[in-house]
Design an enzyme around this catalytic site. Structure first.
Site, PDB file in Angstrom:
ATOM      1  N   ASP A 275       0.804  -1.231   0.000  1.00  0.00           N
ATOM      2  CA  ASP A 275       0.000   0.000   0.000  1.00  0.00           C
ATOM      3  C   ASP A 275       0.834   1.278   0.000  1.00  0.00           C
ATOM      4  O   ASP A 275       0.282   2.377  -0.045  1.00  0.00           O
ATOM      5  CB  ASP A 275      -0.947  -0.003   1.225  1.00  0.00           C
ATOM      6  CG  ASP A 275      -0.197  -0.208   2.547  1.00  0.00           C
ATOM      7  OD1 ASP A 275      -0.761  -0.846   3.459  1.00  0.00           O
ATOM      8  OD2 ASP A 275       0.961   0.256   2.668  1.00  0.00           O
TER       9      ASP A 275
ATOM     10  N   HIS B 213       6.586  -7.958  -1.042  1.00  0.00           N
ATOM     11  CA  HIS B 213       5.569  -8.422  -1.993  1.00  0.00           C
ATOM     12  C   HIS B 213       5.312  -7.406  -3.094  1.00  0.00           C
ATOM     13  O   HIS B 213       4.244  -7.394  -3.699  1.00  0.00           O
ATOM     14  CB  HIS B 213       4.255  -8.723  -1.241  1.00  0.00           C
ATOM     15  CG  HIS B 213       4.378  -9.912  -0.332  1.00  0.00           C
ATOM     16  ND1 HIS B 213       3.651 -10.045   0.832  1.00  0.00           N
ATOM     17  CD2 HIS B 213       5.183 -11.008  -0.391  1.00  0.00           C
ATOM     18  CE1 HIS B 213       3.997 -11.179   1.438  1.00  0.00           C
ATOM     19  NE2 HIS B 213       4.918 -11.769   0.727  1.00  0.00           N
TER      20      HIS B 213
ATOM     21  N   CYS C 206       3.539  -4.568 -18.844  1.00  0.00           N
ATOM     22  CA  CYS C 206       2.883  -5.376 -19.868  1.00  0.00           C
ATOM     23  C   CYS C 206       3.514  -6.769 -19.898  1.00  0.00           C
ATOM     24  O   CYS C 206       4.739  -6.907 -19.971  1.00  0.00           O
ATOM     25  CB  CYS C 206       3.075  -4.707 -21.239  1.00  0.00           C
ATOM     26  SG  CYS C 206       2.532  -5.777 -22.592  1.00  0.00           S
TER      27      CYS C 206
ATOM     28  N   ASN D 276       0.524  -6.416  18.187  1.00  0.00           N
ATOM     29  CA  ASN D 276      -0.630  -7.040  17.544  1.00  0.00           C
ATOM     30  C   ASN D 276      -1.760  -7.104  18.575  1.00  0.00           C
ATOM     31  O   ASN D 276      -1.484  -7.413  19.732  1.00  0.00           O
ATOM     32  CB  ASN D 276      -0.253  -8.470  17.091  1.00  0.00           C
ATOM     33  CG  ASN D 276      -1.191  -9.008  16.029  1.00  0.00           C
ATOM     34  OD1 ASN D 276      -2.408  -8.828  16.126  1.00  0.00           O
ATOM     35  ND2 ASN D 276      -0.639  -9.636  15.000  1.00  0.00           N
TER      36      ASN D 276
ATOM     37  N   CYS E  22       5.297  -6.981 -23.665  1.00  0.00           N
ATOM     38  CA  CYS E  22       6.504  -6.227 -24.074  1.00  0.00           C
ATOM     39  C   CYS E  22       7.240  -5.624 -22.886  1.00  0.00           C
ATOM     40  O   CYS E  22       8.216  -4.886 -23.053  1.00  0.00           O
ATOM     41  CB  CYS E  22       6.110  -5.127 -25.060  1.00  0.00           C
ATOM     42  SG  CYS E  22       5.226  -3.757 -24.274  1.00  0.00           S
TER      43      CYS E  22
HETATM   44  N1  APR Z   1      -3.003  -3.109  14.636  1.00  0.00           N
HETATM   45  C1  APR Z   1      -2.059  -4.096  14.563  1.00  0.00           C
HETATM   46  N2  APR Z   1      -2.305  -5.332  14.066  1.00  0.00           N
HETATM   47  C2  APR Z   1      -3.571  -5.584  13.657  1.00  0.00           C
HETATM   48  C3  APR Z   1      -4.601  -4.615  13.708  1.00  0.00           C
HETATM   49  C4  APR Z   1      -4.281  -3.338  14.228  1.00  0.00           C
HETATM   50  N3  APR Z   1      -5.190  -2.356  14.315  1.00  0.00           N
HETATM   51  N4  APR Z   1      -5.738  -5.191  13.228  1.00  0.00           N
HETATM   52  C5  APR Z   1      -5.422  -6.461  12.882  1.00  0.00           C
HETATM   53  N5  APR Z   1      -4.127  -6.711  13.159  1.00  0.00           N
HETATM   54  C6  APR Z   1      -3.365  -7.946  12.960  1.00  0.00           C
HETATM   55  C7  APR Z   1      -4.184  -9.216  12.998  1.00  0.00           C
HETATM   56  O1  APR Z   1      -4.319  -9.661  14.348  1.00  0.00           O
HETATM   57  C8  APR Z   1      -3.311 -10.158  12.165  1.00  0.00           C
HETATM   58  O2  APR Z   1      -2.321 -10.780  12.985  1.00  0.00           O
HETATM   59  O3  APR Z   1      -2.807  -7.895  11.666  1.00  0.00           O
HETATM   60  C9  APR Z   1      -2.615  -9.219  11.180  1.00  0.00           C
HETATM   61  C10 APR Z   1      -3.203  -9.313   9.777  1.00  0.00           C
HETATM   62  O4  APR Z   1      -2.859 -10.582   9.300  1.00  0.00           O
HETATM   63  P1  APR Z   1      -2.960 -10.877   7.721  1.00  0.00           P
HETATM   64  O5  APR Z   1      -4.218 -10.312   7.187  1.00  0.00           O
HETATM   65  O6  APR Z   1      -2.655 -12.340   7.549  1.00  0.00           O
HETATM   66  O7  APR Z   1      -1.802  -9.980   7.106  1.00  0.00           O
HETATM   67  P2  APR Z   1      -0.326 -10.406   6.816  1.00  0.00           P
HETATM   68  O8  APR Z   1       0.233 -11.205   7.932  1.00  0.00           O
HETATM   69  O9  APR Z   1       0.405  -9.168   6.429  1.00  0.00           O
HETATM   70  O10 APR Z   1      -0.469 -11.331   5.494  1.00  0.00           O
HETATM   71  C11 APR Z   1       0.733 -11.675   4.832  1.00  0.00           C
HETATM   72  O11 APR Z   1      -0.641 -12.636   3.088  1.00  0.00           O
HETATM   73  O12 APR Z   1      -2.355 -12.564   1.536  1.00  0.00           O
HETATM   74  C12 APR Z   1      -0.989 -12.401   1.709  1.00  0.00           C
HETATM   75  O13 APR Z   1       0.391 -11.060   0.389  1.00  0.00           O
HETATM   76  C13 APR Z   1      -0.574 -10.990   1.397  1.00  0.00           C
HETATM   77  O14 APR Z   1       1.179  -9.674   2.412  1.00  0.00           O
HETATM   78  C14 APR Z   1       0.058 -10.489   2.688  1.00  0.00           C
HETATM   79  C15 APR Z   1       0.453 -11.778   3.365  1.00  0.00           C
END
Ligand code: APR
Length: 259
Positions: free
Chosen positions: A106, A121, A129, A216, A132
């Protein structure tokens, strides 16, 4: 001295660390309005992850692009960095953070002012493309028909983020391995630790002797496995509190051994 307040303990570790790496996931951007992939409200509870599988994209770029637009292009132009991104940028400016390894695509770390950011990632800020290899910016393509195609040769455009089944770009991969080998502290923010090979980076850091601080609201795959200090809570709240400790005079007394 009894059990120290975990924020104070984390701040002392960070102040004394010669090289600190931040390792971030989707959770750090949740409070910027970008849903995570897993857990409540997660994107994978609404969309099928196969739409981000490279094979699927090549076979059905239209079907894949329909979801890619909703997940990544509709959200991202409105999302802004939050306090957690800003504290990491400040730590970098004050020499307390060597680099940020992010799984996110992001671009919010860079928008918050972080300069040494490795995108494990890739990102959504460029496309190319498939035929090309010409590069495009999101503004240079129209998403009112799927899939977007190359102006030069008509080939299908693919975003520069890493699809499942696609290899990790060499530069962030090398930087992540190097960071794991030389960091005194790994600050993990907002990741489940579910996805290979990104999820191995903090484990490698631990094996090299790094101390692990984790932010977390929920326990992750790391918490009971490699985490030394678990700062439970939302990224913005925890990072604001940690910032207060990191840049407060009181901490300096601790650091000079004054109890
Ligand atoms: N602050 C901190 N952490 C948070 C918050 C918050 N406000 N809200 C949620 N979380 C935590 C959740 O508890 C969870 O552990 O963020 C984490 C989100 O986990 P995922 O959605 O699995 O994200 P991520 O670990 O980055 O996924 C890794 O998976 O789909 C692929 O490529 C994608 O980069 C991504 C990869």
């Amino acid at each position: 001295m009894g059990m120290m307040d975990p924020f104070r303990e984390a701040a002392l570790l960070l102040k004394r660390s010669r090289y600190t790496t931040a390792f971030t996931g989707a959770g750090i951007s949740v409070e910027s309005g970008i849903p995570p992939f897993r857990g409540e409200g997660g994107l994978w509870s609404k969309y099928d992850p196969k739409t981000l599988d490279l094979q699927y994209f090549l076979e059905d770029p239209t079907g894949s692009w329909r979801v890619i637009k909703e997940i990544f292009y509709d959200f991202f132009d409105t999302a802004k960095p939050n306090k957690a991104h800003q504290v990491l940028a400040r730590m970098e400016q004050e020499g307390m953070l060597g680099c940020t390894i992010t799984q996110n695509i992001d671009y919010l770390h860079q928008e918050a002012g972080s300069r040494v950011v490795y995108e494990f990632h890739g990102n959504t800020k460029s496309l190319r493309c498939l035929h090309c290899n010409r590069a495009y910016k999101p503004g240079q393509m129209s998403l009112d028909h799927f899939p977007p195609t190359c102006r030069e040769c008509g080939g299908v455009l693919k975003p520069d983020f890493v699809f499942f089944g696609e290899s990790i770009p060499q530069i962030p991969l090398g930087a992540a391995y190097e960071a794991a080998s030389l960091s005194d502290v790994f600050l993990i923010i907002g990741t489940t630790g579910e996805v290979m090979p990104a999820n191995q980076i903090p484990v490698m850091a631990k094996q090299y002797g790094a101390k692990i601080i984790e932010v977390n609201p929920e326990p992750s795959n790391y918490t009971l496995h490699i985490t030394d200090i678990f700062l439970q809570g939302k990224a913005t709240e925890v990072m604001e509190k940690l910032e207060g400790q990191l840049f407060s005079a009181a901490l300096d007394n601790d650091e000079n051994g004054v109890d």
